[in-house]
Design an enzyme around this catalytic site. Structure first.
Site, PDB file in Angstrom:
ATOM      1  N   THR A 204       9.213 -19.129  -5.992  1.00 28.98           N
ATOM      2  CA  THR A 204       8.391 -20.676  -6.064  1.00 28.98           C
ATOM      3  C   THR A 204       9.214 -21.590  -5.898  1.00 28.98           C
ATOM      4  O   THR A 204       8.768 -22.838  -5.932  1.00 28.98           O
ATOM      5  CB  THR A 204       7.861 -20.612  -7.503  1.00 28.98           C
ATOM      6  OG1 THR A 204       8.633 -20.498  -8.553  1.00 28.98           O
ATOM      7  CG2 THR A 204       6.356 -19.665  -7.683  1.00 28.98           C
ATOM      8  N   GLU A 423     -14.328   2.383   4.497  1.00 28.87           N
ATOM      9  CA  GLU A 423     -14.249   1.035   4.383  1.00 28.87           C
ATOM     10  C   GLU A 423     -15.587   0.324   4.594  1.00 28.87           C
ATOM     11  O   GLU A 423     -15.701  -0.832   4.117  1.00 28.87           O
ATOM     12  CB  GLU A 423     -13.258   0.656   5.633  1.00 28.87           C
ATOM     13  CG  GLU A 423     -11.954   1.289   5.618  1.00 28.87           C
ATOM     14  CD  GLU A 423     -11.396   1.096   4.267  1.00 28.87           C
ATOM     15  OE1 GLU A 423     -11.402  -0.029   3.678  1.00 28.87           O
ATOM     16  OE2 GLU A 423     -10.565   1.856   3.849  1.00 28.87           O
ATOM     17  N   ASP A 500      -8.350   2.855  -5.191  1.00 24.39           N
ATOM     18  CA  ASP A 500      -9.688   2.107  -5.813  1.00 24.39           C
ATOM     19  C   ASP A 500     -10.132   2.370  -7.281  1.00 24.39           C
ATOM     20  O   ASP A 500     -10.387   1.566  -7.955  1.00 24.39           O
ATOM     21  CB  ASP A 500     -10.841   2.393  -4.817  1.00 24.39           C
ATOM     22  CG  ASP A 500     -10.733   2.046  -3.588  1.00 24.39           C
ATOM     23  OD1 ASP A 500      -9.788   1.273  -3.202  1.00 24.39           O
ATOM     24  OD2 ASP A 500     -11.069   3.042  -2.328  1.00 24.39           O
TER      25      ASP A 500
END
Length: 639
Positions: A204, A423, A500
């Site tokens: 960052t 998909e 998933d």
């Protein structure tokens, strides 16, 4: 000692050793030949009295003579207190005397005699340097600080090169201004802060903004890493802390930057050594130097860490680190400015727009954006282009987000078909879930470890997640598994949905145990915090719920995941024709954008005529104004 010095000493030692051995061998040969011509003193006197010696030359305690008959030379050592001249009187031997030459001591003989001492001293110096890691300023420099004064003449970073972290920059600008004009604040009773802690995720820009402070401040700037304090010898770290602050007081006002301070500033009492180990002694000394009986006026400590939770509370109290400056992942405007800074270093086509790339890179840090621009430049070079265009930047973005395309991977038609329906299931559920993020693209080209994926990007940076959004994400995650079951049957379902299922389970667990989204368990946190209790090599984890509550948690997690499964199954069953249509398009084109998926479901054809596309603008783009900083937002979602 650098590598050149070590090599020079090594070859010099080898040369001296060879010369030493050669001289020893040569001296041995000369001694052998010398001994071959020597005769005893009694034998010499016998030959002299018998007339077998023609003449002799006296050189100190040694006689050099010649035999009368053969002319052969010989040498005789005369015993001490022996008068050779008186003994040879009356004989036919001719006697002469010669001055004895003093022994000549050459420089080479001196070096050869000192060779063993040189070798011992060299080995000792190398051993001490190796033990100290090549630093510390000599054999007795264990306790010397390794802080380096930053004196950048070229490539200096200033606050103009930092963007996207405006609040952090503003607080540090105040520190620099205090050092430049302390009367501005002291007239109102303000005191200079003792320390500022930069907290943020990796990449960052914590170190970058510290370098900007060094570039802006007209005061000495010392930099050191937290790991440089800790050594194997107890007390060395504390000595280095004392020496570092001594250097700071000599150069006050000054700034000392400690990078990765969590290496030395962890909680005390959690290790095996109790309160007497090296790291804790170093931390204790740091605490005393920052705010003890003796004040270090004019010495400001900057420190950076991405793990503030492990720091000792005494280090974070006012009077030590007075300010904790959060360096966040910046929003879309910050990412745009960061991209502009890095894009100045590469030639750009006129069609490049930093805001477009910034909008599609939520969750990216400044390091990620720098890597993206670099990958685009490398890709343009491989393609033989003179400038970097939007195509290269988009391809580089996909590579950073999703991984490299595995074009060499051969998929059978059955695997390709199954991947396409998997998909298509994700994409179709996402299109029918209003709370879901818009679909950015869907592909069945293997990337990274995935055979295919659907990428969704939020329309704006999101700071929080609603229950509606979480339920939509659960449905999208289960869409691929449901599509396989509907099209191929329960027995043909594959392991492709493992990631998933893991994603959905983790999300449901947080909803139940951390976020209070379960009616049965209520708004109570049940998450188990890991407690570092070192018992040998194991880490004990505290249990903060009963067995009945744990069973309820498991049942609630299962219920939430099954709700997402049922919702995905309902959507795909009602839109089965669209599922077939989308899967066939993925098999044909392999990659579909979000707009193409919308057109396809609306009944519009997919038009991909490269001849009608405008040619890419290869005119180099002029440099944009400098910004700088490092990036942020919510991570992109793919399935």
């Amino acid at each position: 000692m650098n590598g050149f010095g070590r090599n020079l000493i090594f070859w010099l030692a080898i040369g001296l050793t060879m010369i030493f051995l050669f001289n020893i061998f040569q001296g041995a040969q000369e001694g052998a030949s010398r001994r071959a011509n020597m005769i005893s003193y009694s034998e010499f006197m016998t030959d002299a009295q018998a007339g077998r010696v023609s003449n002799v030359v006296i050189k100190g305690q040694e006689l050099h003579g010649v035999f009368a008959s053969s002319g052969e030379e010989f040498k005789v050592m005369v015993p001490p207190n022996e008068n050779v001249v008186d003994r040879l009187q009356g004989s036919a031997v001719q006697i002469a005397a010669d001055r004895e030459d003093p022994e000549q001591i050459s420089l080479m003989s001196i070096l050869i005699s000192l060779l063993p001492a040189f070798l011992i001293i060299g080995v000792w110096i190398m051993f001490m340097k190796q033990m100290q890691g090549g630093k510390g300023g000599g054999a007795m420099g264990f306790g010397k600080s390794r802080a380096k004064m930053l004196t950048e003449k070229h490539g200096r970073v200033t606050f103009e090169d930092v963007a996207g972290i405006e609040e952090a920059k503003q607080e540090l600008e105040e520190v620099v201004e205090f050092l430049k004009d302390p009367q501005k604040f002291s007239r109102l009773g303000g005191k200079i802060p003792k320390g500022a802690l930069l907290v943020g995720q990796p990449g960052t820009g914590k170190t970058l903004i510290a370098r900007a402070v060094a570039g802006e401040a007209d005061v000495p700037f010392f930099t050191i890493s937290g790991s440089d304090f800790v050594e194997m010898f107890v007390g060395v770290g504390a000595s280095r802390v004392r020496d570092m602050f001594e250097q700071g007081k000599k150069n006050a006002p000054c700034i000392i930057f400690i990078d990765e301070i969590d290496a030395v500033g962890r909680h005390r009492g959690a290790g095996l050594g109790g309160g007497n180990d090296e790291r804790e002694q170093t931390l204790n000394q740091l605490l005393v130097e920052m705010d003890g009986f003796e004040s270090n006026e004019g010495v400001i400590i900057l420190a950076a860490t991405n793990r503030p939770d492990v720091l000792d509370p005494a280090l974070l109290r006012p009077g030590r680190f007075d300010r904790q400056i959060v360096v966040p992942l910046p929003d879309i405007k910050g990412r745009e400015k960061i991209l502009e800074v890095h894009m100045k270093k590469v030639p750009l086509a006129n069609n490049v727009e930093a805001i477009v790339i910034a909008r599609g890179t939520p969750g990216f840090s400044g390091a990620d954006l720098a890597n993206l621009v670099n990958e685009a430049a490398l890709l343009a070079a491989r393609r033989g282009k003179r400038v970097v265009g939007m195509d290269e930047l988009e391809d580089a973005k996909d590579k950073v987000m999703m991984g490299s395309e595995r074009k060499s991977m051969v998929m059978s038609e059955d695997e390709k078909k199954l991947t396409a329906y998997h998909e298509a299931g994700h994409a179709l559920v996402a299109m029918h879930e209003p709370a879901s993020d818009p679909v950015h693209k869907a592909t069945i080209v293997p990337r990274g470890r995935a055979l295919g994926l659907v990428m969704r990007l939020p329309e704006a940076d999101r700071l929080s997640m609603s229950l509606e959004k979480l339920k939509a994400d659960l449905s999208v995650a289960m869409g691929g598994r449901v599509a396989e079951e509907i099209i191929f049957g329960q027995d043909k379902v594959t392991t492709g949905a493992s990631s998933d299922i893991q994603q959905a389970t983790n999300m449901a667990r947080k909803m139940v145990m951390e976020w209070g989204f379960s009616d049965k368990l209520g708004t109570i946190r049940y998450a188990q915090d890991q407690e570092e209790v070192f018992l040998g090599h194991s880490v004990a984890q505290s249990k903060n719920m009963s067995d009945e509550t744990a069973a309820t948690v498991d049942s609630e997690i299962r219920r939430i995941v099954e709700q997402g499964y049922d919702k995905a199954k309902k959507i795909l069953t009602e839109n089965l024709d669209d599922l077939h249509k989308l899967a066939k398009a993925l098999i044909e084109y392999e990659l579909l954008s979000g707009d193409e998926i919308k057109d396809l479901l609306a009944g519009k054809p997919i038009l991909r005529d490269s001849d009608n596309e405008p040619p890419e603008d290869t005119t180099p783009k002029s440099s944009v104004p400098s910004g700088g900083g490092f990036a942020g937002g919510e991570a992109p979602q793919g399935a």
